[in-house]
Design a protein around this motif. Structure first.
Motif, PDB file in Angstrom:
ATOM      1  N   SER A  70       0.839  -1.196   0.000  1.00  0.00           N
ATOM      2  CA  SER A  70       0.000   0.000   0.000  1.00  0.00           C
ATOM      3  C   SER A  70       0.878   1.251   0.000  1.00  0.00           C
ATOM      4  O   SER A  70       2.053   1.207   0.331  1.00  0.00           O
ATOM      5  N   VAL A  71       0.277   2.348  -0.419  1.00  0.00           N
ATOM      6  CA  VAL A  71       0.982   3.629  -0.469  1.00  0.00           C
ATOM      7  C   VAL A  71       0.202   4.649   0.347  1.00  0.00           C
ATOM      8  O   VAL A  71      -0.974   4.464   0.643  1.00  0.00           O
ATOM      9  N   ARG A 113      -3.290   4.688   4.355  1.00  0.00           N
ATOM     10  CA  ARG A 113      -2.606   3.969   3.283  1.00  0.00           C
ATOM     11  C   ARG A 113      -3.591   3.069   2.556  1.00  0.00           C
ATOM     12  O   ARG A 113      -4.604   2.664   3.120  1.00  0.00           O
ATOM     13  N   SER A 139      -4.573   1.310  -1.719  1.00  0.00           N
ATOM     14  CA  SER A 139      -4.315   1.198  -3.149  1.00  0.00           C
ATOM     15  C   SER A 139      -5.486   1.835  -3.872  1.00  0.00           C
ATOM     16  O   SER A 139      -6.602   1.863  -3.362  1.00  0.00           O
ATOM     17  N   SER A 177      -3.083   4.548 -11.328  1.00  0.00           N
ATOM     18  CA  SER A 177      -2.894   3.343 -10.532  1.00  0.00           C
ATOM     19  C   SER A 177      -1.863   3.634  -9.452  1.00  0.00           C
ATOM     20  O   SER A 177      -0.744   4.041  -9.760  1.00  0.00           O
ATOM     21  N   LEU A 178      -2.246   3.439  -8.193  1.00  0.00           N
ATOM     22  CA  LEU A 178      -1.346   3.649  -7.055  1.00  0.00           C
ATOM     23  C   LEU A 178      -1.392   2.424  -6.157  1.00  0.00           C
ATOM     24  O   LEU A 178      -2.464   1.928  -5.844  1.00  0.00           O
ATOM     25  N   GLY A 179      -0.243   1.971  -5.713  1.00  0.00           N
ATOM     26  CA  GLY A 179      -0.192   0.825  -4.811  1.00  0.00           C
ATOM     27  C   GLY A 179      -0.356  -0.487  -5.565  1.00  0.00           C
ATOM     28  O   GLY A 179      -0.208  -0.570  -6.770  1.00  0.00           O
ATOM     29  N   GLU A 180      -0.678  -1.537  -4.828  1.00  0.00           N
ATOM     30  CA  GLU A 180      -0.822  -2.884  -5.382  1.00  0.00           C
ATOM     31  C   GLU A 180      -2.286  -3.114  -5.747  1.00  0.00           C
ATOM     32  O   GLU A 180      -3.077  -3.575  -4.928  1.00  0.00           O
ATOM     33  N   VAL A 181      -2.653  -2.791  -6.976  1.00  0.00           N
ATOM     34  CA  VAL A 181      -4.056  -2.843  -7.384  1.00  0.00           C
ATOM     35  C   VAL A 181      -4.514  -4.227  -7.826  1.00  0.00           C
ATOM     36  O   VAL A 181      -5.701  -4.436  -8.053  1.00  0.00           O
ATOM     37  N   THR A 219      -3.970  -7.053  -5.998  1.00  0.00           N
ATOM     38  CA  THR A 219      -4.154  -7.906  -4.833  1.00  0.00           C
ATOM     39  C   THR A 219      -5.649  -8.068  -4.540  1.00  0.00           C
ATOM     40  O   THR A 219      -6.359  -7.066  -4.435  1.00  0.00           O
TER      41      THR A 219
END
Length: 53
Positions: free
Chosen positions: A2-3, A19, A21, A34-38, A40
């Motif tokens: 996560s971001v 935090r 995604s 797109s930010l983080g682990e999308v 998952t």
């Protein structure tokens, strides 16, 4: 992974960070942002209720 998506600042001090995604799609389903682990898998739980109604 996560971001940091949101930062809460109060009286000049960093109070907390949220935090996660995030993904934004255009009407054709193409990725715009797109930010983080999308990719998952998640369990959306209550956030899906408006769509389920």
């Amino acid at each position: 992974m996560s971001v940091e998506l949101v930062e809460v600042v109060r009286s000049g001090f960093r109070e907390c960070v949220h935090r996660g995604s995030l993904i934004v799609l255009d009407p054709q389903g193409e990725v715009v942002v797109s930010l983080g682990e999308v990719h998952t898998p998640i369990y959306p739980r209550s956030s899906n209720k408006p769509l389920q109604a």
